[in-house]
Motif scaffolding. Sequence first.
Motif, short mmCIF file in Angstrom:
data_model
loop_
_atom_site.label_atom_id
_atom_site.label_comp_id
_atom_site.label_asym_id
_atom_site.label_seq_id
_atom_site.Cartn_x
_atom_site.Cartn_y
_atom_site.Cartn_z
N SER A 1 -1.34 8.25 4.44
CA SER A 1 -2.41 7.97 5.41
C SER A 1 -3.58 7.24 4.76
CB SER A 1 -2.92 9.28 6.02
OG SER A 1 -1.88 9.95 6.71
N VAL A 2 -4.00 7.72 3.58
CA VAL A 2 -5.17 7.15 2.91
C VAL A 2 -4.93 7.14 1.40
CG1 VAL A 2 -6.80 7.87 4.69
CG2 VAL A 2 -6.30 9.41 2.77
N SER B 1 -8.94 3.63 3.55
CA SER B 1 -7.78 2.82 3.95
C SER B 1 -7.55 1.65 3.01
CB SER B 1 -7.95 2.30 5.38
OG SER B 1 -9.08 1.44 5.47
N THR B 2 -8.53 1.34 2.18
CA THR B 2 -8.38 0.33 1.13
C THR B 2 -8.68 0.99 -0.21
OG1 THR B 2 -10.69 -0.40 1.24
CG2 THR B 2 -9.12 -1.48 2.73
N LEU B 3 -8.21 0.36 -1.28
CA LEU B 3 -8.34 0.94 -2.61
C LEU B 3 -9.67 0.55 -3.26
CD1 LEU B 3 -6.89 2.63 -4.77
CD2 LEU B 3 -5.75 0.53 -5.55
N TRP B 4 -10.07 1.30 -4.24
CA TRP B 4 -11.27 1.04 -5.03
C TRP B 4 -10.90 1.09 -6.51
CZ3 TRP B 4 -10.06 5.02 -1.84
CH2 TRP B 4 -9.76 6.26 -2.43
N GLY B 5 -11.74 0.55 -7.38
CA GLY B 5 -11.41 0.60 -8.80
C GLY B 5 -12.38 -0.17 -9.66
N GLY B 6 -12.13 -0.18 -10.95
CA GLY B 6 -12.87 -0.98 -11.92
C GLY B 6 -11.97 -2.09 -12.44
N ILE C 1 0.84 -1.20 0.00
CA ILE C 1 0.00 0.00 0.00
C ILE C 1 0.87 1.25 0.00
CG2 ILE C 1 -1.54 1.37 1.47
CD1 ILE C 1 -2.92 -1.30 2.23
N GLU C 2 1.91 1.25 0.81
CA GLU C 2 2.76 2.43 0.94
C GLU C 2 3.51 2.75 -0.34
OE1 GLU C 2 5.13 1.45 4.31
OE2 GLU C 2 3.51 1.87 5.76
N GLN C 3 3.62 1.77 -1.24
CA GLN C 3 4.29 2.01 -2.52
C GLN C 3 3.32 2.50 -3.60
OE1 GLN C 3 7.69 1.77 -2.87
NE2 GLN C 3 7.58 1.45 -0.65
N ALA C 4 2.03 2.48 -3.31
CA ALA C 4 1.04 2.88 -4.32
C ALA C 4 1.14 4.36 -4.62
CB ALA C 4 -0.37 2.54 -3.83
N SER C 5 1.04 4.70 -5.88
CA SER C 5 1.21 6.10 -6.30
C SER C 5 0.11 7.01 -5.76
CB SER C 5 1.24 6.18 -7.84
OG SER C 5 0.02 5.68 -8.38
#
Length: 374
Positions: A57-58, A244-249, A48-52
């Motif tokens: 925090s979020v 705190s979690t990701l969303w997407g298609g 998660i911490e590596q996500a662009s």
Amino acid sequence: MKTAMFFILTALKWLVVPALFLVLALAAFLKFAPVFGAAPDAASKAKIEQASNFNGSVFTNLRPTSMENDEREKPSLLKWLSSSLNPPEGKHPAEPLPSKRLDANALVDGSITWLGHSTVLVKTAGKTLLFDPVFHRASPVFLTGKPFATTNPPKLADLPPIDAILISHDHYDHLDYRTITAIHAKVGHFFVPLGVKAHLQRWGVAEEKITELGWYEAAQLGALRFTLTPSRHFSSRRLSNRDSTLWGGWVLKAPALSLFFSGDSGYDPEFAKIGEQFGPFDIACIENGTYDLQWPQIHMLPEEGVQAALDLRAHRVLPIHWAKFDLAYHTWKDPVERFTLAARGKNLQVATPKIGQSFTLDRLPQEPWWEDVK
């Protein structure tokens, strides 16, 4: 005087003690009930911490996104509860919606089955896939989120063995605790956005059966390729863990099928980018419900959903996210009426199956069945 005081203290005891017990029970439920999921483990946190689009925090959207339109009335929980518990005429169907019972033995390669709201069953390249399976309430409590009545309610027992489940985000109308716990043993694998793995693990899904992805990351299952794409939305299963979690298609690429599944999203220029990179699509499953001008940036109006399908370069579109739950102020028919009207004259075929009805791309259901329902 002493007698009066005794009765007052006794009355207070019988009022205060139950009230305190209820408060403590509610606090325990909110903290410990498995329906609320879990926090990501160390391995997930590191990814998660590596996500662009993680700001430390979020998770954030690609563009500034508001939960409300400041120029209009702010969303009101009390107003929504009042509208849900005492719906005005037309907000709920007055009779069970016509639906089909799923016949797993009749599914053919290339078939698509809408099971209400955003639950879509797809069979392609010999694999059976299930998007956002919700077979119960869209809520962790009994007061809200009850599904509309249907003539043939979708049943978990009717599902075939599932090769993969794909989740768009962790909201209750897309990730159903009761459904996951009931069927995960007959599911081969789960593909989820970053952080959602923790919920599944708490509900008994083995870690090796879960792949979590960031935006524009891809995973392979046999001949199938899944890519998680950005959407304009948010996540949360409790008040304290928003975003705190990701969303997407999801983009699904198979030898004989190119499909896009929107999850939840406000309208965004990213749809055109996805269309350029992955399109054209044989069919796009596009969010079409739970919209309001009070929250215009996190859910699309029907007209925007049609434009999103065009941006994606989709030849066909299946409107989803409607006809199952009451999660906004519009009438139950409004989404499909506005969507089909907006699509007229466009280079776009609209599929309008009944809940539970399977179809193939060469035989698109286009019956306006909702017109016969009160």
